[in-house]
Design a protein around this motif. Structure first.
Motif, PDB file in Angstrom:
ATOM      1  N   ILE A   1       4.728  19.705   0.918  1.00 41.81           N
ATOM      2  CA  ILE A   1       6.007  20.248   0.469  1.00 41.81           C
ATOM      3  C   ILE A   1       5.748  21.587  -0.225  1.00 41.81           C
ATOM      4  CG2 ILE A   1       7.983  19.872  -1.064  1.00 41.81           C
ATOM      5  CD1 ILE A   1       7.594  16.868  -0.627  1.00 41.81           C
ATOM      6  N   ILE A   2       6.577  22.568   0.057  1.00 38.09           N
ATOM      7  CA  ILE A   2       6.439  23.889  -0.553  1.00 38.09           C
ATOM      8  C   ILE A   2       7.243  23.915  -1.854  1.00 38.09           C
ATOM      9  CG2 ILE A   2       6.656  26.373  -0.232  1.00 38.09           C
ATOM     10  CD1 ILE A   2       4.777  25.006   1.735  1.00 38.09           C
ATOM     11  N   SER A   3       6.597  24.264  -2.958  1.00 37.00           N
ATOM     12  CA  SER A   3       7.273  24.329  -4.248  1.00 37.00           C
ATOM     13  C   SER A   3       8.064  25.623  -4.368  1.00 37.00           C
ATOM     14  CB  SER A   3       6.269  24.238  -5.403  1.00 37.00           C
ATOM     15  OG  SER A   3       5.570  25.470  -5.565  1.00 37.00           O
ATOM     16  N   ARG A   4       8.915  25.704  -5.384  1.00 38.73           N
ATOM     17  CA  ARG A   4       9.696  26.924  -5.639  1.00 38.73           C
ATOM     18  C   ARG A   4       8.781  28.132  -5.810  1.00 38.73           C
ATOM     19  NH1 ARG A   4      14.868  28.206  -7.989  1.00 38.73           N
ATOM     20  NH2 ARG A   4      14.805  30.217  -9.064  1.00 38.73           N
ATOM     21  N   ALA A   5       7.584  27.892  -6.374  1.00 39.22           N
ATOM     22  CA  ALA A   5       6.631  28.976  -6.597  1.00 39.22           C
ATOM     23  C   ALA A   5       5.840  29.321  -5.344  1.00 39.22           C
ATOM     24  CB  ALA A   5       5.678  28.610  -7.737  1.00 39.22           C
ATOM     25  N   GLY A   6       6.154  28.652  -4.214  1.00 40.67           N
ATOM     26  CA  GLY A   6       5.472  28.949  -2.964  1.00 40.67           C
ATOM     27  C   GLY A   6       4.149  28.238  -2.783  1.00 40.67           C
ATOM     28  N   LYS A   7       3.877  27.221  -3.597  1.00 42.20           N
ATOM     29  CA  LYS A   7       2.629  26.471  -3.495  1.00 42.20           C
ATOM     30  C   LYS A   7       2.777  25.309  -2.505  1.00 42.20           C
ATOM     31  CE  LYS A   7       0.787  28.952  -6.799  1.00 42.20           C
ATOM     32  NZ  LYS A   7      -0.325  29.900  -6.537  1.00 42.20           N
ATOM     33  N   ARG A   8       1.773  25.118  -1.658  1.00 44.33           N
ATOM     34  CA  ARG A   8       1.767  24.012  -0.702  1.00 44.33           C
ATOM     35  C   ARG A   8       1.203  22.771  -1.389  1.00 44.33           C
ATOM     36  NH1 ARG A   8      -2.061  26.285   3.661  1.00 44.33           N
ATOM     37  NH2 ARG A   8      -3.117  26.833   1.710  1.00 44.33           N
ATOM     38  N   VAL A   9       2.039  21.771  -1.576  1.00 46.74           N
ATOM     39  CA  VAL A   9       1.671  20.573  -2.331  1.00 46.74           C
ATOM     40  C   VAL A   9       1.529  19.393  -1.368  1.00 46.74           C
ATOM     41  CG1 VAL A   9       2.331  18.983  -4.174  1.00 46.74           C
ATOM     42  CG2 VAL A   9       2.904  21.423  -4.357  1.00 46.74           C
ATOM     43  N   ARG A  10       0.344  18.801  -1.308  1.00 49.16           N
ATOM     44  CA  ARG A  10       0.145  17.596  -0.501  1.00 49.16           C
ATOM     45  C   ARG A  10       0.472  16.366  -1.337  1.00 49.16           C
ATOM     46  NH1 ARG A  10      -2.538  16.080   4.127  1.00 49.16           N
ATOM     47  NH2 ARG A  10      -3.555  18.115   4.354  1.00 49.16           N
ATOM     48  N   VAL A  11       1.365  15.533  -0.843  1.00 51.78           N
ATOM     49  CA  VAL A  11       1.758  14.319  -1.550  1.00 51.78           C
ATOM     50  C   VAL A  11       0.635  13.289  -1.444  1.00 51.78           C
ATOM     51  CG1 VAL A  11       3.413  12.421  -1.656  1.00 51.78           C
ATOM     52  CG2 VAL A  11       4.197  14.738  -1.118  1.00 51.78           C
ATOM     53  N   GLY A  12       0.172  12.822  -2.574  1.00 48.76           N
ATOM     54  CA  GLY A  12      -0.861  11.795  -2.593  1.00 48.76           C
ATOM     55  C   GLY A  12      -0.333  10.432  -2.974  1.00 48.76           C
ATOM     56  N   ASN A  13       0.785  10.431  -3.713  1.00 51.38           N
ATOM     57  CA  ASN A  13       1.339   9.168  -4.212  1.00 51.38           C
ATOM     58  C   ASN A  13       2.848   9.349  -4.365  1.00 51.38           C
ATOM     59  OD1 ASN A  13       2.081   6.865  -5.683  1.00 51.38           O
ATOM     60  ND2 ASN A  13       0.119   6.797  -6.765  1.00 51.38           N
ATOM     61  N   THR A  14       3.624   8.618  -3.591  1.00 53.68           N
ATOM     62  CA  THR A  14       5.079   8.786  -3.654  1.00 53.68           C
ATOM     63  C   THR A  14       5.649   8.288  -4.976  1.00 53.68           C
ATOM     64  OG1 THR A  14       5.370   6.655  -2.528  1.00 53.68           O
ATOM     65  CG2 THR A  14       5.355   8.645  -1.165  1.00 53.68           C
ATOM     66  N   ASP A  15       4.855   7.550  -5.761  1.00 57.12           N
ATOM     67  CA  ASP A  15       5.337   7.066  -7.058  1.00 57.12           C
ATOM     68  C   ASP A  15       5.173   8.115  -8.149  1.00 57.12           C
ATOM     69  OD1 ASP A  15       6.483   5.016  -8.669  1.00 57.12           O
ATOM     70  OD2 ASP A  15       4.502   4.584  -9.506  1.00 57.12           O
ATOM     71  N   ALA A  16       4.556   9.244  -7.835  1.00 49.22           N
ATOM     72  CA  ALA A  16       4.393  10.321  -8.826  1.00 49.22           C
ATOM     73  C   ALA A  16       5.526  11.327  -8.655  1.00 49.22           C
ATOM     74  CB  ALA A  16       3.030  10.987  -8.662  1.00 49.22           C
ATOM     75  N   GLU A  17       6.763  10.808  -8.612  1.00 46.98           N
ATOM     76  CA  GLU A  17       7.918  11.669  -8.350  1.00 46.98           C
ATOM     77  C   GLU A  17       8.321  12.484  -9.572  1.00 46.98           C
ATOM     78  OE1 GLU A  17       9.662   8.294 -10.470  1.00 46.98           O
ATOM     79  OE2 GLU A  17       8.094   8.514  -8.969  1.00 46.98           O
ATOM     80  N   GLY A  18       7.986  12.009 -10.780  1.00 47.28           N
ATOM     81  CA  GLY A  18       8.396  12.720 -11.994  1.00 47.28           C
ATOM     82  C   GLY A  18       7.850  14.130 -12.060  1.00 47.28           C
ATOM     83  N   ARG A  19       6.558  14.270 -11.819  1.00 51.40           N
ATOM     84  CA  ARG A  19       5.951  15.607 -11.873  1.00 51.40           C
ATOM     85  C   ARG A  19       6.493  16.507 -10.764  1.00 51.40           C
ATOM     86  NH1 ARG A  19      -0.083  13.497 -10.929  1.00 51.40           N
ATOM     87  NH2 ARG A  19       0.836  11.806 -12.162  1.00 51.40           N
ATOM     88  N   MET A  20       6.834  15.883  -9.617  1.00 49.98           N
ATOM     89  CA  MET A  20       7.365  16.672  -8.503  1.00 49.98           C
ATOM     90  C   MET A  20       8.697  17.321  -8.855  1.00 49.98           C
ATOM     91  SD  MET A  20       5.301  16.576  -5.812  1.00 49.98           S
ATOM     92  CE  MET A  20       6.186  16.639  -4.254  1.00 49.98           C
ATOM     93  N   VAL A  21       9.603  16.553  -9.463  1.00 52.87           N
ATOM     94  CA  VAL A  21      10.931  17.109  -9.743  1.00 52.87           C
ATOM     95  C   VAL A  21      10.917  18.054 -10.934  1.00 52.87           C
ATOM     96  CG1 VAL A  21      12.152  15.186  -8.704  1.00 52.87           C
ATOM     97  CG2 VAL A  21      11.615  15.088 -11.129  1.00 52.87           C
ATOM     98  N   MET A  22       9.938  17.928 -11.824  1.00 51.30           N
ATOM     99  CA  MET A  22       9.875  18.837 -12.969  1.00 51.30           C
ATOM    100  C   MET A  22       9.282  20.194 -12.607  1.00 51.30           C
ATOM    101  SD  MET A  22       9.005  16.758 -16.453  1.00 51.30           S
ATOM    102  CE  MET A  22       7.444  16.096 -15.903  1.00 51.30           C
ATOM    103  N   ALA A  23       8.455  20.230 -11.562  1.00 49.48           N
ATOM    104  CA  ALA A  23       7.714  21.459 -11.259  1.00 49.48           C
ATOM    105  C   ALA A  23       8.640  22.624 -10.938  1.00 49.48           C
ATOM    106  CB  ALA A  23       6.749  21.201 -10.108  1.00 49.48           C
ATOM    107  N   ASP A  24       9.651  22.400 -10.088  1.00 50.27           N
ATOM    108  CA  ASP A  24      10.539  23.498  -9.713  1.00 50.27           C
ATOM    109  C   ASP A  24      11.450  23.908 -10.857  1.00 50.27           C
ATOM    110  OD1 ASP A  24       9.429  23.677  -7.246  1.00 50.27           O
ATOM    111  OD2 ASP A  24      11.162  22.959  -6.119  1.00 50.27           O
ATOM    112  N   VAL A  25      11.853  22.954 -11.706  1.00 49.34           N
ATOM    113  CA  VAL A  25      12.666  23.294 -12.878  1.00 49.34           C
ATOM    114  C   VAL A  25      11.842  24.158 -13.839  1.00 49.34           C
ATOM    115  CG1 VAL A  25      13.980  22.397 -14.827  1.00 49.34           C
ATOM    116  CG2 VAL A  25      14.051  21.206 -12.632  1.00 49.34           C
ATOM    117  N   LEU A  26      10.584  23.774 -14.051  1.00 49.13           N
ATOM    118  CA  LEU A  26       9.696  24.579 -14.888  1.00 49.13           C
ATOM    119  C   LEU A  26       9.528  25.971 -14.297  1.00 49.13           C
ATOM    120  CD1 LEU A  26       7.723  24.892 -17.262  1.00 49.13           C
ATOM    121  CD2 LEU A  26       5.951  23.837 -15.821  1.00 49.13           C
TER     122      LEU A  26
END
Length: 319
Positions: free
Chosen positions: A136-161
């Protein structure tokens, strides 16, 4: 940041209304009766103006005052209906009030202006859900490989940050925060009664975590301090040519070494905050706070942590 929020001047925090360095006070409220405590001295000049001007409660008014600033601008929101009105009523009135103060010749106007964003996610299975190994491409343009679908908290905070990082670049002395009930590892590390705080380089240089811990000790909202290390950043570096960042491993945080520190490194990398460290052209202070242990039971009554510590640190004795 002022331009992004339509505020026609830079803003900062005022500690009291009699500070001689300010040449105007802008009052924004839906009723002058709400000016109580240290603000009660603002009521008489506005009330006196109402005696000769029926438009005071409808339009922006410039009022003379005996306070050191000499100028008092009253910018009413008008009657508020809580069924549909929101904070934009106050922002619109604040913009109009500041514009009037500037027209009157004011040069030093201060406005308390905190910002926050809510990172929300719905856990569900469907065609729009992401899966392990997806990139998944983050707002900052970083390519993020999902390793654990249960780590959703950090995923949704990254683009807001990332969004607030973009605003903070043009701000005066900003400090960014992420606050979440993020990891089981935080509970394993410090127990169920403590919040964890960890700083990036610029925030650590200011010893922010220590100041917050001291404030928490005074108010009974205790913190433990952790440190973001190189191992945390290395853990999240992309392992192949296809991704920049690895979101997580496939284990629970409570079974992962440095399971509450490394998510902070993930947020720094994924949001682009890594470009704003101590040695950068524009350092930005950032602190991550994990309240998984201190927030209280769910279901149950939440504790309100870390609100008390933030009030003690940022507001007590200032407003």
């Amino acid at each position: 940041m002022a331009e992004a929020l339509r505020i026609p001047c830079e803003v900062a925090l005022a500690s009291n209304i009699v500070d001689g360095q300010f040449d105007a006070i802008v009052v924004v409220t839906d009723s002058i009766e709400k000016l109580q405590g240290t603000l009660q001295t603002l009521q008489p000049p506005i009330s006196k103006q109402k005696e000769i001007d029926n438009a005071v409660e409808k339009d922006v008014s410039l009022v003379q005052t005996d306070l050191p600033c000499k100028r008092l601008v009253y910018s009413p929101t008008g009657p508020l209906n809580r069924d549909y009105d929101d904070v934009r009523r106050f922002m619109d009135a604040a913009v109009k009030g500041i514009e009037r103060a500037l027209k009157a010749g004011a040069k030093s106007i201060l406005l308390v202006r905190p910002h926050g964003g809510m990172s929300m996610v719905r856990n569900s299975v469907g065609e729009e859900a992401y899966v392990a190994d997806e990139i998944i491409i983050s707002r900052a343009g970083k390519r993020v490989r999902v390793g654990n679908t249960d780590a959703e908290g950090r995923m949704v905070m990254a683009d807001v940050l990332c969004k607030f990082k973009e605003l903070a670049v043009d701000a005066v002395n900003p400090h960014l925060f992420t606050i979440a009930t993020l990891t089981g590892h935080a509970v394993r590390a410090v127990g169920p009664s403590y919040s964890l705080v960890m700083d990036n380089g610029p925030a650590r240089k200011q010893r922010f975590s220590h100041h917050l811990q001291e404030a928490g000790d005074v108010i009974g909202d205790p913190f433990e301090i952790s440190t973001i290390r190189r191992e945390d950043h290395d853990f999240h570096r992309g392992k192949s040519e296809y991704e920049d960042i690895l979101q997580c491993n496939n284990l629970p945080s409570s079974q992962t070494a440095r399971g509450h520190q490394s998510p902070a490194a993930f947020l720094i990398q994924t949001s682009g905050m890594e470009c704003h460290g101590i040695d950068s052209a524009k350092p930005l202070a950032y602190s991550h706070i994990d309240i998984a242990g201190s927030s209280g039971p769910f279901p149950g009554q939440p504790t309100g942590a870390p609100i008390a510590s933030f009030v003690q640190l940022f507001l007590t004795g200032r407003v």
